[in-house]
Design an enzyme around this catalytic site. Structure first.
Site, PDB file in Angstrom:
ATOM      1  N   LYS A 130       0.868  -1.192   0.000  1.00  0.00           N
ATOM      2  CA  LYS A 130       0.000   0.000   0.000  1.00  0.00           C
ATOM      3  C   LYS A 130       0.897   1.231   0.000  1.00  0.00           C
ATOM      4  O   LYS A 130       2.005   1.191   0.542  1.00  0.00           O
ATOM      5  CB  LYS A 130      -0.869   0.015   1.262  1.00  0.00           C
ATOM      6  CG  LYS A 130      -2.118   0.867   1.134  1.00  0.00           C
ATOM      7  CD  LYS A 130      -3.245   0.098   0.497  1.00  0.00           C
ATOM      8  CE  LYS A 130      -4.463   0.947   0.257  1.00  0.00           C
ATOM      9  NZ  LYS A 130      -5.610   0.105  -0.129  1.00  0.00           N
ATOM     10  N   ASP A 170      -7.109   4.279  -4.415  1.00  0.00           N
ATOM     11  CA  ASP A 170      -7.747   4.129  -3.103  1.00  0.00           C
ATOM     12  C   ASP A 170      -8.350   5.506  -2.801  1.00  0.00           C
ATOM     13  O   ASP A 170      -8.599   6.276  -3.746  1.00  0.00           O
ATOM     14  CB  ASP A 170      -6.710   3.692  -2.039  1.00  0.00           C
ATOM     15  CG  ASP A 170      -7.356   3.200  -0.744  1.00  0.00           C
ATOM     16  OD1 ASP A 170      -7.822   2.063  -0.701  1.00  0.00           O
ATOM     17  OD2 ASP A 170      -7.421   3.976   0.241  1.00  0.00           O
TER      18      ASP A 170
HETATM   19  P1  NDP Z   1     -13.064   7.759  -2.493  1.00  0.00           P
HETATM   20  O1  NDP Z   1     -11.966   8.739  -2.363  1.00  0.00           O
HETATM   21  O2  NDP Z   1     -13.698   7.541  -3.805  1.00  0.00           O
HETATM   22  O3  NDP Z   1     -14.230   8.093  -1.440  1.00  0.00           O
HETATM   23  C1  NDP Z   1     -13.968   8.145  -0.072  1.00  0.00           C
HETATM   24  C2  NDP Z   1     -15.265   8.438   0.653  1.00  0.00           C
HETATM   25  O4  NDP Z   1     -15.066   8.251   2.048  1.00  0.00           O
HETATM   26  C3  NDP Z   1     -15.717   9.885   0.487  1.00  0.00           C
HETATM   27  O5  NDP Z   1     -17.110   9.935   0.602  1.00  0.00           O
HETATM   28  C4  NDP Z   1     -15.031  10.569   1.669  1.00  0.00           C
HETATM   29  O6  NDP Z   1     -15.660  11.760   2.095  1.00  0.00           O
HETATM   30  C5  NDP Z   1     -15.193   9.498   2.737  1.00  0.00           C
HETATM   31  N1  NDP Z   1     -14.106   9.618   3.712  1.00  0.00           N
HETATM   32  C6  NDP Z   1     -12.786   9.482   3.480  1.00  0.00           C
HETATM   33  N2  NDP Z   1     -12.083   9.686   4.594  1.00  0.00           N
HETATM   34  C7  NDP Z   1     -12.988   9.982   5.541  1.00  0.00           C
HETATM   35  C8  NDP Z   1     -12.891  10.284   6.916  1.00  0.00           C
HETATM   36  N3  NDP Z   1     -11.690  10.341   7.535  1.00  0.00           N
HETATM   37  N4  NDP Z   1     -14.039  10.495   7.603  1.00  0.00           N
HETATM   38  C9  NDP Z   1     -15.246  10.433   6.978  1.00  0.00           C
HETATM   39  N5  NDP Z   1     -15.402  10.162   5.675  1.00  0.00           N
HETATM   40  C10 NDP Z   1     -14.291   9.934   4.975  1.00  0.00           C
HETATM   41  O7  NDP Z   1     -12.454   6.380  -1.929  1.00  0.00           O
HETATM   42  P2  NDP Z   1     -12.956   4.895  -2.167  1.00  0.00           P
HETATM   43  O8  NDP Z   1     -14.441   4.850  -2.302  1.00  0.00           O
HETATM   44  O9  NDP Z   1     -12.123   4.292  -3.224  1.00  0.00           O
HETATM   45  O10 NDP Z   1     -12.513   4.193  -0.791  1.00  0.00           O
HETATM   46  C11 NDP Z   1     -13.397   4.068   0.327  1.00  0.00           C
HETATM   47  C12 NDP Z   1     -12.926   2.916   1.195  1.00  0.00           C
HETATM   48  O11 NDP Z   1     -12.904   1.701   0.445  1.00  0.00           O
HETATM   49  C13 NDP Z   1     -11.505   3.052   1.773  1.00  0.00           C
HETATM   50  O12 NDP Z   1     -11.458   2.444   3.045  1.00  0.00           O
HETATM   51  C14 NDP Z   1     -10.669   2.236   0.803  1.00  0.00           C
HETATM   52  O13 NDP Z   1      -9.466   1.789   1.394  1.00  0.00           O
HETATM   53  C15 NDP Z   1     -11.616   1.096   0.529  1.00  0.00           C
HETATM   54  N6  NDP Z   1     -11.358   0.316  -0.675  1.00  0.00           N
HETATM   55  C16 NDP Z   1     -11.275   0.918  -1.885  1.00  0.00           C
HETATM   56  C17 NDP Z   1     -11.059   0.153  -3.012  1.00  0.00           C
HETATM   57  C18 NDP Z   1     -11.059   0.736  -4.381  1.00  0.00           C
HETATM   58  O14 NDP Z   1     -10.943  -0.042  -5.329  1.00  0.00           O
HETATM   59  N7  NDP Z   1     -11.175   2.036  -4.557  1.00  0.00           N
HETATM   60  C19 NDP Z   1     -10.842  -1.310  -2.924  1.00  0.00           C
HETATM   61  C20 NDP Z   1     -11.039  -1.851  -1.600  1.00  0.00           C
HETATM   62  C21 NDP Z   1     -11.263  -1.042  -0.534  1.00  0.00           C
HETATM   63  P3  NDP Z   1     -15.040  13.204   1.663  1.00  0.00           P
HETATM   64  O15 NDP Z   1     -15.394  13.362   0.217  1.00  0.00           O
HETATM   65  O16 NDP Z   1     -15.689  14.194   2.566  1.00  0.00           O
HETATM   66  O17 NDP Z   1     -13.550  13.104   1.901  1.00  0.00           O
HETATM   67  O1  2IT Z   2      -7.890  -1.676  -0.666  1.00  0.00           O
HETATM   68  C1  2IT Z   2      -7.844  -2.149  -1.815  1.00  0.00           C
HETATM   69  O2  2IT Z   2      -8.010  -3.359  -2.044  1.00  0.00           O
HETATM   70  C2  2IT Z   2      -7.631  -1.226  -2.933  1.00  0.00           C
HETATM   71  N1  2IT Z   2      -7.550  -0.025  -2.732  1.00  0.00           N
HETATM   72  C3  2IT Z   2      -7.478  -1.763  -4.320  1.00  0.00           C
HETATM   73  C4  2IT Z   2      -6.081  -2.240  -4.553  1.00  0.00           C
HETATM   74  C5  2IT Z   2      -5.751  -2.645  -5.954  1.00  0.00           C
HETATM   75  O3  2IT Z   2      -4.568  -2.949  -6.167  1.00  0.00           O
HETATM   76  O4  2IT Z   2      -6.620  -2.685  -6.825  1.00  0.00           O
END
Ligand code: NDP
Ligand code: 2IT
Length: 451
Positions: A130, A170
Site C-alpha cells: 500500500k 484508493d
Molecule cells: P473515495 O476517495 O472515492 O471516497 C472516499 C469516501 O469516504 C468519500 O465519501 C469521503 O468523504 C469518505 N471519507 C474518506 N475519509 C474519511 C474520513 N476520515 N471520515 C469520513 N469520511 C471519509 O475512496 P474509495 O471509495 O475508493 O474508498 C473508500 C474505502 O474503500 C476506503 O477504506 C478504501 O481503502 C476502501 N477500498 C477501496 C477500493 C477501491 O478499489 N477504490 C478497494 C477496496 C477497498 P469526503 O469526500 O468528505 O472526503
Molecule cells: O484496498 C484495496 O483493495 C484497494 N484499494 C485496491 C487495490 C488494488 O490494487 O486494486
C-alpha cells in the site's frame, strides 16, 4: 522448542506494540488477525518455529520519501510519500495508493498488512502493499493534482514494476490520478507496462474495475444472505461514504431490488426516506467525483431527504449495512445500535471500518458480518485480472469479467466457510478470512525457508 514454550497471544501483541509505538491502526489490524491465528496454529509447530506471523507483521520494507510540488500561486509545497511493501510470498506486491491528510505510516502499514490477507483470499497471485501521501486533493486545481502525481511518481517509479509492485487507486486516487502517474512512469522509464491498475480503457485498463469493489461487496452480501435463505430484494440498506466504493455498492443494491437509505462524507450523512435510486446515485457520482461537491447539497436537489451534520448513519434502522468510507468509522456503540435495530448483515466496503469493540459486538450477536479483507476484495481481484489482460496483451469482455468477479467473490465466501463455520447456523467470517488468507501466504513462506 516445545509448543507450550512458544510466545502466547498476549506476549506476541506486547511485542507488536513495543516495536510499533504510535501506530495504533497497525497494531489494531495485527491484533484482529492474531486473535484468530493463535487458535489456528496452536497445534501446528512449523508456523511457530518459523515465526511466520511475526514475519508477516513486519513489512518487507517501508519506503518513505519527500514529494515537492509547486502550487498555482508559485509556492513550493512539501508532502511526505510512502510505499509499504508488506509481503510478496505469493506474487508481486499489490495494493492501492491513498491521498488524504490522515495518511501516515501507521495507516499505510495497516492497509498493506490487510491487503496481504485480502489478496491471498482472491485466489490470484498477488502479494500485499500500500502507498500514499498526506497530500490533500480537496480544493486543488487539475494542474496542481497533475504536478503532485508527477512528482510522487518521480520517486515511486524506482520501487515498482509490473513484476515487482503494482499500485492502484484508493481514497483520493481514481482514474484521473492513475492517468497522471502512469504517464509519468512511462515518460521516465520509456516503458509501456502493466505497472499500475485502474488505468483508462484506452491504455490497458480493464472493464468493470471502477465498479468492482462496490459490486463485489454486494455480491459477498448476497452470498452471506443465501446461507440464511434470504436475498437483497426488499431489504433496506444503510451505506456510508459517497465515493467510488459507496456509490457502486449502492448501485448494485438497487439493481438487486434493495432500498438504499443513506450515503455520507466527512461532513455528515444524508437520509432519504424515498430511497436513493439509480438517478440519484448518478447525481451523487457527478456531484462528488466530478464536481468535488459536498454530500449535504443532496438535500437541495432532493428536498425530501435530510442532512445530519457531523454524524455517521448507523442509527438509521436497516436490514443491512455497508460501511464504505474509511477506517474506524463504525465504533462499538454504533455496532450495538445496528444490532438493536435489527440489522442482520454487515458487508465492509472500506478497509477496517469497524473498530475492535465493534467487531466483537457483531461476533457476539452472531449476525452475518464480513470483514473488508473478504467483502471488498472484488476491486483488487479485478486489478489482478487487469494484470492478466496486460500480460496477455488482450482484453476480456464485460460479460466475461462480470462472471469472473462473481466467481471470485463466491470463492472467497466459500474459503471463509471452510475455516469460519462454527456451527450449523453460524459462520465467523472474520476468523474464516483470517485463517484462509494466512494459510496460503504462510505455506508459501515455509517453502522458501528463512528469507
Ligand atoms: P473515495 O476517495 O472515492 O471516497 C472516499 C469516501 O469516504 C468519500 O465519501 C469521503 O468523504 C469518505 N471519507 C474518506 N475519509 C474519511 C474520513 N476520515 N471520515 C469520513 N469520511 C471519509 O475512496 P474509495 O471509495 O475508493 O474508498 C473508500 C474505502 O474503500 C476506503 O477504506 C478504501 O481503502 C476502501 N477500498 C477501496 C477500493 C477501491 O478499489 N477504490 C478497494 C477496496 C477497498 P469526503 O469526500 O468528505 O472526503
Ligand atoms: O484496498 C484495496 O483493495 C484497494 N484499494 C485496491 C487495490 C488494488 O490494487 O486494486
Amino acid at each position: 522448542m516445545a509448543v507450550s514454550d512458544h510466545v502466547d497471544f498476549a506476549g506476541f501483541m506486547e511485542g507488536v506494540k513495543r516495536r510499533n509505538p504510535h501506530q495504533p491502526e497497525f497494531v489494531q489490524a495485527v491484533q484482529e488477525v492474531a486473535e484468530d491465528i493463535f487458535d489456528f496454529i496452536a497445534d501446528k509447530e512449523a508456523y511457530h518455529s518459523e515465526q511466520i506471523l511475526r514475519r508477516m507483521a513486519e513489512p518487507d520494507r517501508v519506503i518513505s520519501f519527500r514529494v515537492c510540488w509547486e502550487d498555482d500561486n508559485g509556492c513550493i509545497r512539501v508532502q511526505r510519500g510512502w510505499r509499504v511493501q508488506n509481503n510478496n510470498a505469493i506474487g508481486p506486491y499489490k495494493g492501492g495508493i491513498r491521498f488524504h491528510t490522515s495518511v501516515n505510516e501507521s495507516v499505510l502499514k495497516f492497509l498493506a498488512f490487510e491487503q496481504t490477507f485480502k489478496n491471498a483470499l482472491t485466489g490470484l497471485p498477488m502479494g500485499g502493499g500500500k502507498g500514499g501521501s498526506n497530500f490533500n486533493p480537496k480544493g486543488k486545481s487539475e494542474r496542481e493534482i497533475m504536478r503532485f502525481c508527477q512528482s510522487f511518481m518521480t520517486e515511486l517509479y524506482r520501487h515498482i514494476g509490473a513484476d515487482i509492485d503494482v499500485p492502484a487507486g484508493d481514497i483520493g486516487v481514481g482514474g484521473r490520478e492513475i492517468g497522471y502517474m502512469f504517464g509519468q512512469y512511462k515518460r521516465i522509464t520509456n516503458q509501456f507496462s502493466g505497472v499500475l491498475t485502474g488505468k483508462g480503457l484506452e491504455y490497458g485498463g480493464s472493464l468493470i474495475r471502477t465498479e468492482a469493489t462496490g459490486y463485489g461487496a454486494v455480491y459477498f452480501l448476497q452470498n452471506m444472505l443465501a446461507t440464511r435463505d434470504t436475498s437483497i430484494e426488499g431489504k433496506t440498506a444503510v451505506i456510508s461514504g459517497s465515493g467510488n466504493v459507496a456509490t457502486h455498492a449502492a448501485e448494485k443494491i438497487v439493481h438487486l431490488g434493495g432500498k438504499v437509505l443513506t450515503l455520507s462524507d466527512s461532513g455528515g450523512f444524508i437520509y432519504d426516506p424515498d430511497g436513493i435510486d439509480l438517478e440519484k446515485i448518478a447525481w451523487v457520482k457527478t456531484h462528488k467525483t466530478h464536481r468535488r461537491g459536498r454530500i449535504e447539497e443532496y438535500v437541495e436537489a432532493f428536498p425530501n431527504a435530510q442532512f445530519h451534520a457531523c454524524m455517521t448513519p448507523w442509527n438509521v434502522s436497516c436490514d443491512v449495512a455497508l460501511p464504505c468510507a474509511t477506517q474506524n468509522e463504525l465504533l462499538g456503540e454504533d455496532a450495538r445500535t445496528l444490532v438493536k435495530n435489527g440489522c442482520m448483515a454487515v458487508s465492509e466496503g472500506a478497509n477496517m471500518p469497524t473498530d475492535l469493540e465493534g467487531v466483537h459486538v457483531f461476533k457476539h450477536a452472531r449476525i452475518l458480518y464480513a470483514p473488508g479483507k473478504a467483502a471488498n476484495a472484488g476491486g483488487v481481484a479485478v486489478s489482478g485480472l487487469e494484470m492478466s489482460q496486460n500480460s496477455l496483451r488482450r482484453s476480456w469482455s464485460e460479460e466475461e469479467l462480470q462472471v469472473m468477479l462473481k466467481e471470485i467473490m463466491e470463492g472467497i465466501h466459500s474459503r471463509c466457510l471452510t475455516h469460519g463455520r462454527q456451527s450449523i447456523d453460524y459462520v465467523d467470517y472474520v476468523k474464516g478470512a483470517n485463517i484462509a488468507g494466512f494459510k496460503k501466504v504462510a505455506d508459501a513462506m515455509l517453502a522458501f525457508g528463512v528469507v
